[in-house]
Design a protein around this motif. Structure first.
Motif, mmCIF file in Angstrom:
data_model
loop_
_atom_site.group_PDB
_atom_site.id
_atom_site.type_symbol
_atom_site.label_atom_id
_atom_site.label_comp_id
_atom_site.label_asym_id
_atom_site.label_seq_id
_atom_site.Cartn_x
_atom_site.Cartn_y
_atom_site.Cartn_z
ATOM 1 N N VAL A 100 0.836 -1.211 0.000
ATOM 2 C CA VAL A 100 0.000 0.000 0.000
ATOM 3 C C VAL A 100 0.872 1.262 0.000
ATOM 4 O O VAL A 100 0.647 2.201 -0.762
ATOM 5 N N VAL A 101 1.907 1.238 0.839
ATOM 6 C CA VAL A 101 2.740 2.428 1.001
ATOM 7 C C VAL A 101 3.450 2.783 -0.301
ATOM 8 O O VAL A 101 3.706 3.957 -0.584
ATOM 9 N N VAL A 104 0.050 3.293 -3.458
ATOM 10 C CA VAL A 104 -0.855 4.454 -3.388
ATOM 11 C C VAL A 104 -0.162 5.754 -3.817
ATOM 12 O O VAL A 104 -0.668 6.450 -4.701
ATOM 13 N N THR A 108 -1.053 7.653 -7.317
ATOM 14 C CA THR A 108 -1.633 8.990 -7.221
ATOM 15 C C THR A 108 -0.800 10.011 -7.993
ATOM 16 O O THR A 108 -1.322 10.792 -8.794
ATOM 17 N N VAL A 243 -6.839 9.359 -3.022
ATOM 18 C CA VAL A 243 -5.965 8.674 -2.059
ATOM 19 C C VAL A 243 -6.776 7.676 -1.226
ATOM 20 O O VAL A 243 -6.368 6.521 -1.043
ATOM 21 N N THR A 247 -6.267 3.702 -1.434
ATOM 22 C CA THR A 247 -5.858 2.982 -0.229
ATOM 23 C C THR A 247 -6.792 1.807 0.049
ATOM 24 O O THR A 247 -6.345 0.674 0.272
ATOM 25 N N THR A 250 -6.283 -0.919 -2.670
ATOM 26 C CA THR A 250 -5.031 -1.679 -2.618
ATOM 27 C C THR A 250 -4.951 -2.516 -1.343
ATOM 28 O O THR A 250 -4.330 -3.571 -1.350
ATOM 29 N N MET A 251 -5.565 -2.063 -0.269
ATOM 30 C CA MET A 251 -5.539 -2.867 0.953
ATOM 31 C C MET A 251 -6.293 -4.178 0.764
ATOM 32 O O MET A 251 -6.100 -5.129 1.507
ATOM 33 N N ILE A 306 -8.743 -0.848 7.710
ATOM 34 C CA ILE A 306 -9.109 0.051 6.609
ATOM 35 C C ILE A 306 -9.885 1.244 7.148
ATOM 36 O O ILE A 306 -9.629 2.404 6.784
ATOM 37 N N VAL A 309 -7.464 3.596 8.919
ATOM 38 C CA VAL A 309 -6.634 4.357 7.977
ATOM 39 C C VAL A 309 -7.460 5.456 7.308
ATOM 40 O O VAL A 309 -7.036 6.606 7.181
ATOM 41 N N THR A 310 -8.686 5.106 6.902
ATOM 42 C CA THR A 310 -9.545 6.087 6.243
ATOM 43 C C THR A 310 -9.886 7.242 7.179
ATOM 44 O O THR A 310 -9.897 8.414 6.773
ATOM 45 N N GLN A 313 -6.967 9.452 7.443
ATOM 46 C CA GLN A 313 -6.868 10.266 6.232
ATOM 47 C C GLN A 313 -7.877 11.411 6.263
ATOM 48 O O GLN A 313 -7.575 12.535 5.877
#
Lengths: 324, 407
Positions: A100-101, A104, A108, A243, A247, A250-251, A306, A309-310, A313
């Motif tokens: 992911v790192v 993403v 982007t 983003v 994310t 891809t997760m 997830i 993380v969201t 963000q």
């Protein structure tokens, strides 16, 4: 058709008020029935195949459940504690994080660059065609194109190594190498998904107020300064959306890892678990080794990750993104 | 001896320098700040400008006026560098700027919708151009403060554009254009998004600002009031061509064609289609009267084959008959009266022809009443029917020469 609302406001003297009230209630009911009737078919599909399994997953994550037996026993957080003691679980989380790192930001930035380029090219001949070409990979089926990329990544005859050879770079093992298997998947993913995000960025760029950009030009700003101070802040909301979407997607990546690293021949996630991400591990645990409860617990962990993380963000975006 | 020689040389040197300086200064004064030379512009197959020649002198406020779609905004954008001309040249003084990019031109522009940077505070909006030009922090601060106090927006410096009213945004937009000390000001209908009252006030303020700063300005509008009240010189455009250039008075009192005549002035000029029936008589199409005798001094110099004409007169030049002056006489039945407080717009018919006039005396006005009107012959404009071009009469030309600018 009568419009009861107007009638009530008008206060018509010949019609008793209870009649008006009833006609209004009736209309509201009609709206309700017709409205829900319209969305019922898709709602049923959604409930049965989406929320149903999701709720069931929530249930079996806390039980000892087997697809072949009729009863299940409540085990509380046992499944989770088993997970935490599995090195492969931590390995899969690490692989996912690595994936992911890198994917993403690269997707982007590449999508943004392509969108900026395509915006310039739009007025030129072939601008529309290049836009379509960039978007094309995204509409191809993942499994089919993954098989093509298996050939591309072939260490002996593949295009990837041919390109490296032409550039006088050392040849790589790609999918058969512990270090390069996951990056190979990343390359595929970027290729496949960048088109979608490019289109999203293009949509965002097209909503930029033209005169504000012109005002910046007249103010003497060009190139990097105009991009950094005017364009980038103004497309903040779309960048945030891209983003977050990238994310989340891809997760959960599964198909291309499964097909590229093993596919029908088995052994997906290798070599040496180097491409075993969380979705792949969930699939293998549940459907290969029949540990449905463990797989559900993992899914729940992934869901919480997830979500977290969201939320992070969103927290960051609320402080940085400017909404017009 | 050496001392004397030295003194002589010095004196000669000073004289040369002084004359040189004077020459350069004069040249600078003579040279237009902005000059457009045969500017053509097409978008694809659509031609927008057909060879426009125009100049803006130093310190001058030029208003480009015309109906929508006449190419006036395109003209402005070409000067700004936001569009490049298909053909022709653009000069700033003696520098050819035709191919220079917008960032190099040092133009301050005010857009119709203000186009402020929505994500920046007013301070950042004002200072962005200075930052782009790498002005030092202290200098930037000083200049922003100066402009803010000039426009009375100091208390707004910390706000974002979304928190401002229309009038305040307008000021910020002007400030942003002003703070870089631009070579020229371009304004694209800057007042059209304001309400009527604010528009009147900003009109005066913008003009007042111009009196103080004297930065060459091109102001585009379709509003004839703005055009008349603000301009040092007016440029009237239609369909990508310049129809007339002159001071507001020149253009108002001597319109070069029927379009200019009707475009400026409210209510617009009355235009009657007339024919020359005899040497000194014209017949008005649609009126009941036989024909009208025209003083020989007007018709004398015209070619004999010039028969189809437009006769025009301004509504405010119409007087009630009986106060001695001679002129075109009309008997008009009143149809509608518009009361504007200080004056009345009266609409009536003369035969089948609609006539509008302006009067300050409302006592004799009544619907259906027949009134005798007179238009002094000096206030009657004559145009050629087919081309719509003005037919020049000698005395007027002389008057216009006296005013200085011949266009």
């Amino acid at each position: 058709m009568t419009n009861p609302e107007n009638a009530v406001e008008g206060g018509h003297p010949d019609i008793p008020s209870w009649m008006l009230w009833w006609s209004r209630v009736r209309t509201q009911w009609q709206d309700l029935v017709v409205g829900y009737g319209m969305i019922l078919p898709s709602l049923v599909v959604f409930l049965v195949f989406y929320y149903g399994p999701a709720l069931f997953l929530l249930y079996i994550a806390f039980f000892h459940w087997n697809i072949f037996s009729n009863y299940s026993t409540f085990v509380g957080l046992h499944n989770f504690s088993v997970l935490l003691h599995q090195p492969i679980f931590w390995q899969s989380l690490l692989n996912t994080a690595y994936y992911v790192v890198l994917v993403v930001p690269v997707t982007t930035l590449l999508a943004l660059a392509l969108a900026l380029g395509l915006r310039q090219a739009w007025s030129l001949k072939g601008g529309g065609v290049s836009q379509a070409l960039v978007f094309l990979p995204h509409v191809t089926p993942v499994v089919a194109t993954s098989i093509i990329w298996v050939w591309i990544f072939d260490p002996n005859f593949g295009l990837a190594n041919a390109v490296l050879h032409a550039l006088h770079l050392p040849q790589l093992g790609w999918l058969s190498s512990v270090h390069w298997a996951l990056p190979a998947v990343m390359i595929y993913t970027v290729w496949h998904s960048v088109g979608l995000y490019t289109i999203l960025f293009l949509a965002g760029l097209s909503t930029l107020p033209k005169q504000v950009l012109e005002a910046a030009q007249l103010d003497g700003a060009r190139g990097w300064l105009a991009f950094r101070r005017i364009i980038l802040p103004l497309i903040g909301p779309i960048t945030f959306f891209v983003v977050v979407l990238a994310t989340i997607t891809t997760m959960q990546t599964f198909s291309q890892i499964y097909t590229l690293t093993g596919g029908p021949h088995g052994g997906a996630g290798g070599p040496a678990f180097s491409t075993t991400t969380d979705s792949l591990l969930i699939y293998q645990t549940a459907f290969l080794y029949d540990h449905f409860s463990l797989g559900s617990a993992m899914s729940l962990v992934l869901f919480i990750l997830i979500l977290a993380v969201t939320l992070i963000q969103k927290f960051v975006a609320d402080r940085m993104v400017f909404y017009r | 001896m050496i001392y004397g020689l030295l003194k002589g040389f010095l004196r000669a040197f000073f004289i040369v320098v002084a004359y040189g300086a004077m020459y350069c200064h004069r040249k600078g004064l003579d040279m237009a700040a902005i000059r457009l030379q045969a500017i053509h512009k097409s978008f694809g197959s659509t031609k927008v400008l057909h060879g426009v020649d125009m100049e803006v002198r130093n310190g001058e406020f030029v208003v480009v006026v015309g109906p929508s779609g006449c190419g006036k905004s395109t003209l402005l954008r070409i000067v700004a560098g936001l569009e490049s001309p298909t053909a022709g040249n653009l000069w700033f003084g003696d520098r050819n700027m035709t191919r220079a990019g917008a960032p190099e031109r040092n133009i301050g522009m005010v857009f119709q919708n203000y186009a402020l940077y929505p994500h920046m505070t007013v301070y950042d909006n004002l200072s962005f151009g200075l930052k782009a030009h790498k002005v030092s922090r202290g200098e930037m601060d000083k200049r922003v403060q100066n402009v803010a106090s000039l426009l009375e927006i100091e208390h707004l410096l910390r706000s974002k554009p979304s928190a401002l009213s229309g009038g305040q945004r307008q000021r910020v937009a002007v400030g942003r254009a002003l703070v870089r000390n631009p070579y020229a000001f371009l304004m694209d209908e800057p007042l059209s998004n304001l309400d009527a009252l604010l528009r009147d006030r900003m009109r005066v303020e913008l003009r007042h600002l111009h009196e103080r700063l004297r930065i060459p300005t091109v102001y585009v509008t379709h509003d004839q009031t703005e055009a008349m009240t603000m301009a040092d010189r007016l440029v009237v455009m239609k369909d990508g061509n310049i129809l007339q250039v002159g001071t507001p008075e020149e253009v108002y009192h001597g319109p070069q064609n029927t379009f200019v005549a009707q475009f400026l002035g409210s209510p617009p000029m009355n235009l009657l289609s007339v024919r020359r029936v005899a040497d000194l008589r014209v017949a008005v199409d649609g009126s009941q009267d036989e024909s009208i005798a025209v003083p020989p001094r007007i018709l004398a110099g015209w070619p004999r084959d010039l028969t189809d004409l437009w006769l025009g007169f301004r509504p405010e030049r119409v007087t009630l008959k009986g106060n001695g002056s001679t002129g075109l006489e009309l008997t008009v039945g009143i149809r509608t009266i518009e009361t504007l407080g200080s004056r009345y717009h009266v609409h009536g018919t003369w035969g089948n022809i609609e006539i509008t006039w302006v009067t300050t005396e409302g006592t004799n006005l009544a619907l259906g009443r027949q009134v005798q009107l007179t238009v002094p012959w000096d206030d009657v404009h004559w145009f050629e029917r087919h081309s719509g071009q003005r037919i020049q009469e000698e005395p007027r030309e002389a008057v216009r020469l006296e005013s200085g600018n011949v266009v």
